[in-house]
Design a protein around this motif. Structure first.
Motif, PDB file in Angstrom:
ATOM      1  N   ALA A 142       0.811  -1.221   0.000  1.00 19.52           N
ATOM      2  CA  ALA A 142       0.000   0.000   0.000  1.00 19.52           C
ATOM      3  C   ALA A 142       0.845   1.271   0.000  1.00 19.52           C
ATOM      4  O   ALA A 142       0.437   2.286  -0.569  1.00 19.52           O
ATOM      5  N   GLY A 143       2.000   1.242   0.640  1.00 21.68           N
ATOM      6  CA  GLY A 143       2.902   2.378   0.607  1.00 21.68           C
ATOM      7  C   GLY A 143       2.234   3.702   0.948  1.00 21.68           C
ATOM      8  O   GLY A 143       1.558   3.838   1.964  1.00 21.68           O
ATOM      9  N   THR A 144       2.387   4.675   0.067  1.00 20.29           N
ATOM     10  CA  THR A 144       1.867   6.021   0.303  1.00 20.29           C
ATOM     11  C   THR A 144       0.346   6.102   0.193  1.00 20.29           C
ATOM     12  O   THR A 144      -0.233   7.130   0.540  1.00 20.29           O
ATOM     13  N   GLY A 145      -0.305   5.027  -0.270  1.00 18.34           N
ATOM     14  CA  GLY A 145      -1.758   5.003  -0.251  1.00 18.34           C
ATOM     15  C   GLY A 145      -2.398   4.400  -1.481  1.00 18.34           C
ATOM     16  O   GLY A 145      -1.991   4.697  -2.608  1.00 18.34           O
ATOM     17  N   ILE A 146      -3.369   3.520  -1.258  1.00 17.35           N
ATOM     18  CA  ILE A 146      -4.175   2.927  -2.339  1.00 17.35           C
ATOM     19  C   ILE A 146      -5.615   2.815  -1.845  1.00 17.35           C
ATOM     20  O   ILE A 146      -5.887   2.842  -0.641  1.00 17.35           O
ATOM     21  N   SER A 147      -6.533   2.665  -2.798  1.00 15.84           N
ATOM     22  CA  SER A 147      -7.914   2.306  -2.491  1.00 15.84           C
ATOM     23  C   SER A 147      -8.234   1.030  -3.241  1.00 15.84           C
ATOM     24  O   SER A 147      -7.787   0.836  -4.377  1.00 15.84           O
ATOM     25  N   HIS A 148      -9.003   0.138  -2.614  1.00 13.25           N
ATOM     26  CA  HIS A 148      -9.381  -1.101  -3.305  1.00 13.25           C
ATOM     27  C   HIS A 148     -10.708  -1.620  -2.773  1.00 13.25           C
ATOM     28  O   HIS A 148     -11.207  -1.188  -1.736  1.00 13.25           O
ATOM     29  N   SER A 149     -11.273  -2.562  -3.524  1.00 13.06           N
ATOM     30  CA  SER A 149     -12.461  -3.287  -3.094  1.00 13.06           C
ATOM     31  C   SER A 149     -12.212  -4.770  -3.299  1.00 13.06           C
ATOM     32  O   SER A 149     -11.441  -5.171  -4.177  1.00 13.06           O
ATOM     33  N   GLU A 150     -12.854  -5.591  -2.460  1.00  8.01           N
ATOM     34  CA  GLU A 150     -12.718  -7.047  -2.547  1.00  8.01           C
ATOM     35  C   GLU A 150     -14.093  -7.650  -2.335  1.00  8.01           C
ATOM     36  O   GLU A 150     -14.723  -7.421  -1.293  1.00  8.01           O
ATOM     37  N   LYS A 151     -14.546  -8.427  -3.321  1.00  8.71           N
ATOM     38  CA  LYS A 151     -15.893  -8.978  -3.256  1.00  8.71           C
ATOM     39  C   LYS A 151     -15.895 -10.432  -3.711  1.00  8.71           C
ATOM     40  O   LYS A 151     -15.026 -10.862  -4.470  1.00  8.71           O
ATOM     41  N   ALA A 152     -16.904 -11.170  -3.240  1.00 10.69           N
ATOM     42  CA  ALA A 152     -17.095 -12.535  -3.716  1.00 10.69           C
ATOM     43  C   ALA A 152     -17.583 -12.476  -5.157  1.00 10.69           C
ATOM     44  O   ALA A 152     -18.540 -11.778  -5.475  1.00 10.69           O
ATOM     45  N   HIS A 153     -16.911 -13.211  -6.029  1.00 14.09           N
ATOM     46  CA  HIS A 153     -17.286 -13.238  -7.447  1.00 14.09           C
ATOM     47  C   HIS A 153     -18.090 -14.508  -7.723  1.00 14.09           C
ATOM     48  O   HIS A 153     -17.735 -15.602  -7.290  1.00 14.09           O
ATOM     49  N   GLY A 154     -19.189 -14.344  -8.454  1.00 12.13           N
ATOM     50  CA  GLY A 154     -19.994 -15.499  -8.821  1.00 12.13           C
ATOM     51  C   GLY A 154     -20.965 -15.894  -7.726  1.00 12.13           C
ATOM     52  O   GLY A 154     -21.246 -15.129  -6.803  1.00 12.13           O
ATOM     53  N   GLY A 155     -21.479 -17.114  -7.830  1.00 15.90           N
ATOM     54  CA  GLY A 155     -22.558 -17.553  -6.970  1.00 15.90           C
ATOM     55  C   GLY A 155     -22.136 -18.288  -5.719  1.00 15.90           C
ATOM     56  O   GLY A 155     -22.987 -18.830  -5.005  1.00 15.90           O
ATOM     57  N   ASN A 156     -20.836 -18.334  -5.429  1.00 20.41           N
ATOM     58  CA  ASN A 156     -20.360 -19.073  -4.266  1.00 20.41           C
ATOM     59  C   ASN A 156     -19.676 -18.158  -3.258  1.00 20.41           C
ATOM     60  O   ASN A 156     -19.130 -17.109  -3.603  1.00 20.41           O
ATOM     61  N   GLN A 157     -19.715 -18.580  -2.020  1.00 16.36           N
ATOM     62  CA  GLN A 157     -18.957 -17.906  -0.967  1.00 16.36           C
ATOM     63  C   GLN A 157     -17.463 -17.958  -1.285  1.00 16.36           C
ATOM     64  O   GLN A 157     -16.969 -18.925  -1.867  1.00 16.36           O
ATOM     65  N   VAL A 158     -16.720 -16.924  -0.909  1.00 15.56           N
ATOM     66  CA  VAL A 158     -15.270 -16.965  -1.015  1.00 15.56           C
ATOM     67  C   VAL A 158     -14.679 -17.030   0.394  1.00 15.56           C
ATOM     68  O   VAL A 158     -15.108 -16.318   1.302  1.00 15.56           O
ATOM     69  N   HIS A 159     -13.764 -17.944   0.562  1.00 13.59           N
ATOM     70  CA  HIS A 159     -13.056 -18.151   1.836  1.00 13.59           C
ATOM     71  C   HIS A 159     -11.600 -17.807   1.581  1.00 13.59           C
ATOM     72  O   HIS A 159     -10.950 -18.407   0.721  1.00 13.59           O
ATOM     73  N   PHE A 160     -11.106 -16.807   2.303  1.00 11.73           N
ATOM     74  CA  PHE A 160      -9.704 -16.415   2.122  1.00 11.73           C
ATOM     75  C   PHE A 160      -9.132 -15.883   3.420  1.00 11.73           C
ATOM     76  O   PHE A 160      -9.875 -15.488   4.335  1.00 11.73           O
ATOM     77  N   LEU A 161      -7.815 -15.893   3.503  1.00 16.49           N
ATOM     78  CA  LEU A 161      -7.126 -15.279   4.625  1.00 16.49           C
ATOM     79  C   LEU A 161      -6.575 -13.939   4.171  1.00 16.49           C
ATOM     80  O   LEU A 161      -5.873 -13.855   3.150  1.00 16.49           O
TER      81      LEU A 161
END
Length: 264
Positions: free
Chosen positions: A99-118
């Motif tokens: 990220a350093g000096t700064g970023i913006s982002h979004s993270e979403k589940a894609h498609g019809g299934n739950q997403v499991h992540f660390l």
């Protein structure tokens, strides 16, 4: 004196938030969960084990001065950021944002299934870096009954500072992350080069906010300390001698997916 000392971090003792669309465990203090005993370990600041419901997720938000990486366990994760990166991440993918000096982002589940992540955060060794984005992919075969080095310091030998490619994702922290899928009755060894380590058994068999069940893994060192962990459990590891050998054995009835953080 044992060359390694283990302090368990039980799954049910982690911070836990169920927002409906998001079910999350927090190994370290995060958001509404605050515990001064679990805030920072070496450069490691966050391990959130997240499950995001289909077609929902984290809207656009900003970060600075953190190394942020996602380890996708199941489902698909859609990433978009202010650097122009748009990507669908699948099982085996590692996505790392410096990220350093700064970023913006979004993270979403894609498609019809739950997403499991660390979602894992670490503190960079140098402040005010130019933001960068990296992805890597590791197959189950590359992890099965062996170690895959999935993240490593950008200054380490053989680490490539490229957006994509082979080898570990380059992190601006004194942190090396190994992953393995260990079969029943299988065992591995791992020399630890840092002053400390953290181990975590991923909750692959399903969301469980109670006492940990599922896979059962013994972590030990020859002639010394040992601990048995189940899915969602972790442990702090005090490395009393550089190069001490971490022994890992699957003593349960199913495969175990696990992470080892080697830390300064």
């Amino acid at each position: 004196m044992s060359s390694l000392k283990f302090t368990p971090r039980k799954s049910e003792e982690r911070g836990n938030a169920d927002h409906g669309w998001l079910k999350s465990f927090h190994t370290f203090s995060f958001a509404m969960y605050q515990d001064h005993k679990h805030e920072l370990y070496g450069s490691l600041r966050v391990i959130n084990e997240d499950r995001v419901a289909p077609r929902t997720g984290f809207g656009t938000h900003s970060h600075r001065e953190f190394e942020i990486f996602s380890y996708v366990v199941a489902g698909e994760l859609e990433h978009k950021d202010s650097m122009g990166n748009t990507e669908i991440l699948k099982r085996g993918d590692i996505q790392l944002t410096s990220a350093g000096t700064g970023i913006s982002h979004s993270e979403k589940a894609h498609g019809g299934n739950q997403v499991h992540f660390l979602q894992i955060w670490s503190l960079p060794a140098t402040a005010r870096l130019q933001p960068k984005y990296f992805t890597r992919h590791f197959t189950d075969e590359e992890k099965t009954d062996k170690w895959a080095k999935v993240v490593a310091p950008v200054w380490a030998d053989g680490v490539k500072d490229t957006r994509e490619g082979e080898g570990p994702a380059p992190v601006q922290s004194a942190l090396t992350l190994y992953a393995s899928i260990l079969g029943t009755g299988k065992a591995l060894s791992r020399p630890l080069e840092g002053k400390k380590a953290y181990v975590h058994v991923i909750q692959t068999s399903g969301y469980n906010e109670r006492q940990a069940t599922g896979a059962n893994v013994k972590f030990s060192t020859k002639g010394g300390d040992e601990v048995e962990l189940r899915e969602g459990d972790g442990a702090y590891v005090d490395v009393k001698k550089k190069g001490a050998i971490l022994e890992v054995e699957n003593v349960g009835d199913r495969a175990a997916e696990l992470l080892v953080f080697d830390l300064e």
